[in-house]
Design an enzyme around this catalytic site. Structure first.
Site, PDB file in Angstrom:
ATOM      1  N   ASN A 192       1.367   3.662  17.866  1.00 26.40           N
ATOM      2  CA  ASN A 192       0.870   2.297  18.042  1.00 26.40           C
ATOM      3  C   ASN A 192       0.458   1.643  16.729  1.00 26.40           C
ATOM      4  O   ASN A 192       0.357   0.409  16.653  1.00 26.40           O
ATOM      5  CB  ASN A 192      -0.330   2.277  19.004  1.00 26.40           C
ATOM      6  CG  ASN A 192       0.055   2.531  20.449  1.00 26.40           C
ATOM      7  OD1 ASN A 192      -0.762   2.998  21.242  1.00 26.40           O
ATOM      8  ND2 ASN A 192       1.299   2.238  20.818  1.00 26.40           N
ATOM      9  N   TRP A 193       0.223   2.448  15.694  1.00 24.95           N
ATOM     10  CA  TRP A 193      -0.091   1.864  14.386  1.00 24.95           C
ATOM     11  C   TRP A 193       1.079   1.032  13.861  1.00 24.95           C
ATOM     12  O   TRP A 193       0.898   0.187  12.973  1.00 24.95           O
ATOM     13  CB  TRP A 193      -0.431   2.956  13.371  1.00 24.95           C
ATOM     14  CG  TRP A 193      -1.741   3.647  13.602  1.00 24.95           C
ATOM     15  CD1 TRP A 193      -1.925   4.949  13.962  1.00 24.95           C
ATOM     16  CD2 TRP A 193      -3.059   3.085  13.494  1.00 24.95           C
ATOM     17  NE1 TRP A 193      -3.265   5.241  14.087  1.00 24.95           N
ATOM     18  CE2 TRP A 193      -3.989   4.109  13.794  1.00 24.95           C
ATOM     19  CE3 TRP A 193      -3.542   1.817  13.168  1.00 24.95           C
ATOM     20  CZ2 TRP A 193      -5.365   3.905  13.782  1.00 24.95           C
ATOM     21  CZ3 TRP A 193      -4.914   1.610  13.151  1.00 24.95           C
ATOM     22  CH2 TRP A 193      -5.808   2.639  13.452  1.00 24.95           C
TER      23      TRP A 193
ATOM     24  N   ARG B 168       3.191  -6.085  29.522  1.00 27.18           N
ATOM     25  CA  ARG B 168       4.094  -6.672  30.519  1.00 27.18           C
ATOM     26  C   ARG B 168       3.306  -7.441  31.576  1.00 27.18           C
ATOM     27  O   ARG B 168       3.757  -8.479  32.063  1.00 27.18           O
ATOM     28  CB  ARG B 168       4.944  -5.571  31.164  1.00 27.18           C
ATOM     29  CG  ARG B 168       6.054  -5.042  30.259  1.00 27.18           C
ATOM     30  CD  ARG B 168       6.773  -3.874  30.880  1.00 27.18           C
ATOM     31  NE  ARG B 168       5.947  -2.670  30.857  1.00 27.18           N
ATOM     32  CZ  ARG B 168       6.107  -1.645  31.679  1.00 27.18           C
ATOM     33  NH1 ARG B 168       7.030  -1.691  32.625  1.00 27.18           N
ATOM     34  NH2 ARG B 168       5.338  -0.586  31.575  1.00 27.18           N
TER      35      ARG B 168
ATOM     36  N   ASP C 218      -0.212   2.369  31.025  1.00 24.60           N
ATOM     37  CA  ASP C 218       0.945   1.593  30.581  1.00 24.60           C
ATOM     38  C   ASP C 218       1.056   0.291  31.378  1.00 24.60           C
ATOM     39  O   ASP C 218       0.718   0.248  32.561  1.00 24.60           O
ATOM     40  CB  ASP C 218       2.221   2.427  30.772  1.00 24.60           C
ATOM     41  CG  ASP C 218       3.396   1.858  30.007  1.00 24.60           C
ATOM     42  OD1 ASP C 218       3.196   0.976  29.147  1.00 24.60           O
ATOM     43  OD2 ASP C 218       4.534   2.290  30.277  1.00 24.60           O
TER      44      ASP C 218
END
Length: 247
Positions: free
Chosen positions: A69-70, A25, A21
């Protein structure tokens, strides 16, 4: 003394899973597009595999792309799929050189044809390797996996191949995409968030959890070794008491 020298090689986790992750960012903080963060994230995967190889881990699973995420912007999804093809093709020689076997779990039928073909080619090419097994969780969702497993068992009951009372935890686990892969001993999540995000819900039942604020593009060997050292200082009781473990 370096971190790797502090690790007890006799008590390594057999399987480490990582929720990678923070790519977006990390890129945003540098005034870049999210795709730039994903590109740098590929470097971190390579470094994690190299670190795992150095200490002799058996399995390393990385949460590469979830079914959720699609739903991201189309241009980001396309960029991710293109990056995946390029990365797998580029990294295959290194995987062979380092004796790494590649596997993939998830709803791979949803992947673009070129992406899936490149993935399957690499899986076949590395299938005889005996070092670290790198597992890519692609188009993966734990709820999807569990529902699909339940459907398969229901179909077997319907066709009278098994009886309802035959269903055990072991039989259910054999229907999951992780069949033949040991459950993770340690889950690492980067980027500062502290949640599981629909990842390996069945398999993580007794895993140790480790959260770090380090964004995935900055994750390197020492970050992996820090997590493993933390794991080695924990007591895993699996429902028992400390006193029982001593006996």
């Amino acid at each position: 003394m370096s971190l790797i020298d502090k690790i007890d090689k006799e008590h390594l986790p057999r399987h480490v899973a990582i929720i990678m992750d923070g790519n977006g960012r990390w890129a945003k903080a540098r005034g870049k597009e999210r795709s730039y963060g994903h590109q740098e994230g590929v470097v971190s995967v390579r470094k994690a595999v190299e670190a795992a190889t150095k200490i002799g881990l058996n399995y390393l699973t990385v949460y590469t792309f979830s079914t959720e995420n699609w739903n991201r912007p189309e241009e980001e999804v396309i960029a991710l799929m293109n990056l995946l093809v390029t990365a797998i093709h580029r990294e295959t020689p290194d995987l062979m050189r380092n004796n790494v076997r590649l596997k993939a779990i998830g709803d791979l039928s949803r992947l673009p044809e070129q992406t899936n073909r490149t993935l399957q080619d690499c899986i076949r090419e590395t299938s005889a390797n005996t070092g670290v097994t790198l597992v890519l969780a692609l188009s993966y969702s734990s709820r999807w996996e569990i529902v699909e497993a339940a459907k398969r068992l229901a179909a077997q009951v319907e066709t009278k191949k098994i009886k309802v009372e035959d269903i055990t935890e072991e039989l259910f686990a054999d229907q999951l995409t992780t069949r033949g892969i040991p459950d993770p001993d340690l889950l690492i999540r980067t980027g500062g968030e502290q949640r599981i995000s629909n990842f390996l819900l069945w398999q993580l039942s007794y895993s140790e959890l480790y959260f770090t604020d380090v964004f995935w593009p900055d994750f390197r060997e020492d970050e992996l070794y820090e997590a493993i050292l933390s794991y080695q200082h924990r007591e895993r009781r699996f429902g028992q008491t400390s006193e029982q473990l001593i006996l």
